[in-house]
Design an enzyme around this catalytic site. Sequence first.
Site, PDB file in Angstrom:
ATOM      1  N   ASN A  14       0.818  -1.212   0.000  1.00  0.00           N
ATOM      2  CA  ASN A  14       0.000   0.000   0.000  1.00  0.00           C
ATOM      3  C   ASN A  14       0.852   1.262   0.000  1.00  0.00           C
ATOM      4  O   ASN A  14       1.929   1.312   0.579  1.00  0.00           O
ATOM      5  CB  ASN A  14      -1.038  -0.005   1.137  1.00  0.00           C
ATOM      6  CG  ASN A  14      -0.481  -0.250   2.509  1.00  0.00           C
ATOM      7  OD1 ASN A  14       0.555  -0.882   2.667  1.00  0.00           O
ATOM      8  ND2 ASN A  14      -1.157   0.251   3.518  1.00  0.00           N
ATOM      9  N   GLU A  37       0.427   5.252   0.727  1.00  0.00           N
ATOM     10  CA  GLU A  37      -0.477   6.266   1.284  1.00  0.00           C
ATOM     11  C   GLU A  37      -0.054   7.674   0.856  1.00  0.00           C
ATOM     12  O   GLU A  37       1.020   7.874   0.289  1.00  0.00           O
ATOM     13  CB  GLU A  37      -0.528   6.116   2.814  1.00  0.00           C
ATOM     14  CG  GLU A  37      -1.121   4.775   3.207  1.00  0.00           C
ATOM     15  CD  GLU A  37      -1.462   4.644   4.679  1.00  0.00           C
ATOM     16  OE1 GLU A  37      -0.993   5.473   5.493  1.00  0.00           O
ATOM     17  OE2 GLU A  37      -2.217   3.706   5.009  1.00  0.00           O
ATOM     18  N   CYS A  87      -4.264   0.687  -2.274  1.00  0.00           N
ATOM     19  CA  CYS A  87      -4.088  -0.599  -1.587  1.00  0.00           C
ATOM     20  C   CYS A  87      -3.013  -1.457  -2.265  1.00  0.00           C
ATOM     21  O   CYS A  87      -2.772  -1.352  -3.471  1.00  0.00           O
ATOM     22  CB  CYS A  87      -5.394  -1.390  -1.599  1.00  0.00           C
ATOM     23  SG  CYS A  87      -6.697  -0.679  -0.609  1.00  0.00           S
ATOM     24  N   GLU A 119      -3.092  -4.640  -3.007  1.00  0.00           N
ATOM     25  CA  GLU A 119      -3.616  -5.535  -4.052  1.00  0.00           C
ATOM     26  C   GLU A 119      -3.656  -4.832  -5.400  1.00  0.00           C
ATOM     27  O   GLU A 119      -3.295  -5.382  -6.433  1.00  0.00           O
ATOM     28  CB  GLU A 119      -5.033  -6.011  -3.701  1.00  0.00           C
ATOM     29  CG  GLU A 119      -5.145  -6.828  -2.437  1.00  0.00           C
ATOM     30  CD  GLU A 119      -5.419  -5.972  -1.211  1.00  0.00           C
ATOM     31  OE1 GLU A 119      -4.833  -4.871  -1.081  1.00  0.00           O
ATOM     32  OE2 GLU A 119      -6.214  -6.415  -0.364  1.00  0.00           O
ATOM     33  N   CYS A 147     -10.290  -5.143   0.595  1.00  0.00           N
ATOM     34  CA  CYS A 147     -11.385  -4.175   0.724  1.00  0.00           C
ATOM     35  C   CYS A 147     -12.321  -4.288  -0.488  1.00  0.00           C
ATOM     36  O   CYS A 147     -11.994  -4.956  -1.483  1.00  0.00           O
ATOM     37  CB  CYS A 147     -10.829  -2.759   0.848  1.00  0.00           C
ATOM     38  SG  CYS A 147     -10.268  -2.054  -0.715  1.00  0.00           S
ATOM     39  N   CYS A 192     -10.823  -3.273  -3.905  1.00  0.00           N
ATOM     40  CA  CYS A 192      -9.883  -4.277  -4.428  1.00  0.00           C
ATOM     41  C   CYS A 192     -10.620  -5.509  -4.931  1.00  0.00           C
ATOM     42  O   CYS A 192     -10.223  -6.112  -5.933  1.00  0.00           O
ATOM     43  CB  CYS A 192      -8.846  -4.651  -3.378  1.00  0.00           C
ATOM     44  SG  CYS A 192      -7.664  -3.317  -3.100  1.00  0.00           S
TER      45      CYS A 192
HETATM   46  N1  THU Z   1      -5.300  -1.525   2.591  1.00  0.00           N
HETATM   47  C1  THU Z   1      -4.766  -2.345   1.623  1.00  0.00           C
HETATM   48  O1  THU Z   1      -3.646  -2.125   1.164  1.00  0.00           O
HETATM   49  N2  THU Z   1      -5.518  -3.378   1.188  1.00  0.00           N
HETATM   50  C2  THU Z   1      -6.767  -3.678   1.641  1.00  0.00           C
HETATM   51  O2  THU Z   1      -7.435  -4.547   1.078  1.00  0.00           O
HETATM   52  C3  THU Z   1      -7.285  -3.001   2.826  1.00  0.00           C
HETATM   53  C4  THU Z   1      -6.618  -1.712   3.151  1.00  0.00           C
HETATM   54  C5  THU Z   1      -4.522  -0.378   3.041  1.00  0.00           C
HETATM   55  C6  THU Z   1      -5.079   0.947   2.610  1.00  0.00           C
HETATM   56  C7  THU Z   1      -4.512   1.876   3.666  1.00  0.00           C
HETATM   57  O3  THU Z   1      -3.222   2.280   3.258  1.00  0.00           O
HETATM   58  C8  THU Z   1      -4.388   1.002   4.896  1.00  0.00           C
HETATM   59  O4  THU Z   1      -4.469  -0.340   4.445  1.00  0.00           O
HETATM   60  C9  THU Z   1      -5.447   1.233   5.957  1.00  0.00           C
HETATM   61  O5  THU Z   1      -6.705   1.144   5.406  1.00  0.00           O
END
Ligand code: THU
Length: 162
Positions: free
Chosen positions: A62, A64, A73, A75, A112, A115
């Site tokens: 991920n 940010e 994310c 994925e 999520c 994704c």
């Molecule tokens: N996140 C992912 O990378 N994948 C997911 O399927 C769920 C959430 C990340 C997004 C964000 O940077 C952090 O987790 C908190 O939500």
Amino acid sequence: MAKLKPGFPHTTYKNISRLPEHIQKLVKKAHLQTKSSYAPYSNFYVGAALLLDNKKIIVGCNQENASYPLCMCAERVALYTYGTSHTKNIIKALAISAHYPTKPLTAPCMPCGACRQVIQEYESRQGKAIDIYVTAVGLDTIIKIKGIEQILPAAFQQDQLI
Ligand code: THU
């Protein structure tokens, strides 16, 4: 801390050693990717690894941003990397892991909703389901989901646009 709720078809592996060797390697790559994650705002470090039919592994983590809605994310980072230069090969499996240093995770990191929708697109594009393995750093349990339809039934998809 959240526990995984039952209610969708899956297989539970109590330990990584129960998985075939090539999947063990994939899950370890996902664990390792959490270390490259850029997550200074959530401190939730997610790693993803895609296994292709030529045995190549494509990774993502991920990313940010101070402008929170721009966070991406793990994925989707992995899938879009695949989409950029590896589409001659089929995606066989996806492993997802997460690390939350302030509180060890007690449930696997499920993808999520956004994704799931993107995984669905790549499955329909290649005409084959992707085996999804979800876990977390420090957690013995690994969940296997046989294709995104198990966790995204009745998805919005291409044929609805035509
Ligand atoms: N996140 C992912 O990378 N994948 C997911 O399927 C769920 C959430 C990340 C997004 C964000 O940077 C952090 O987790 C908190 O939500």
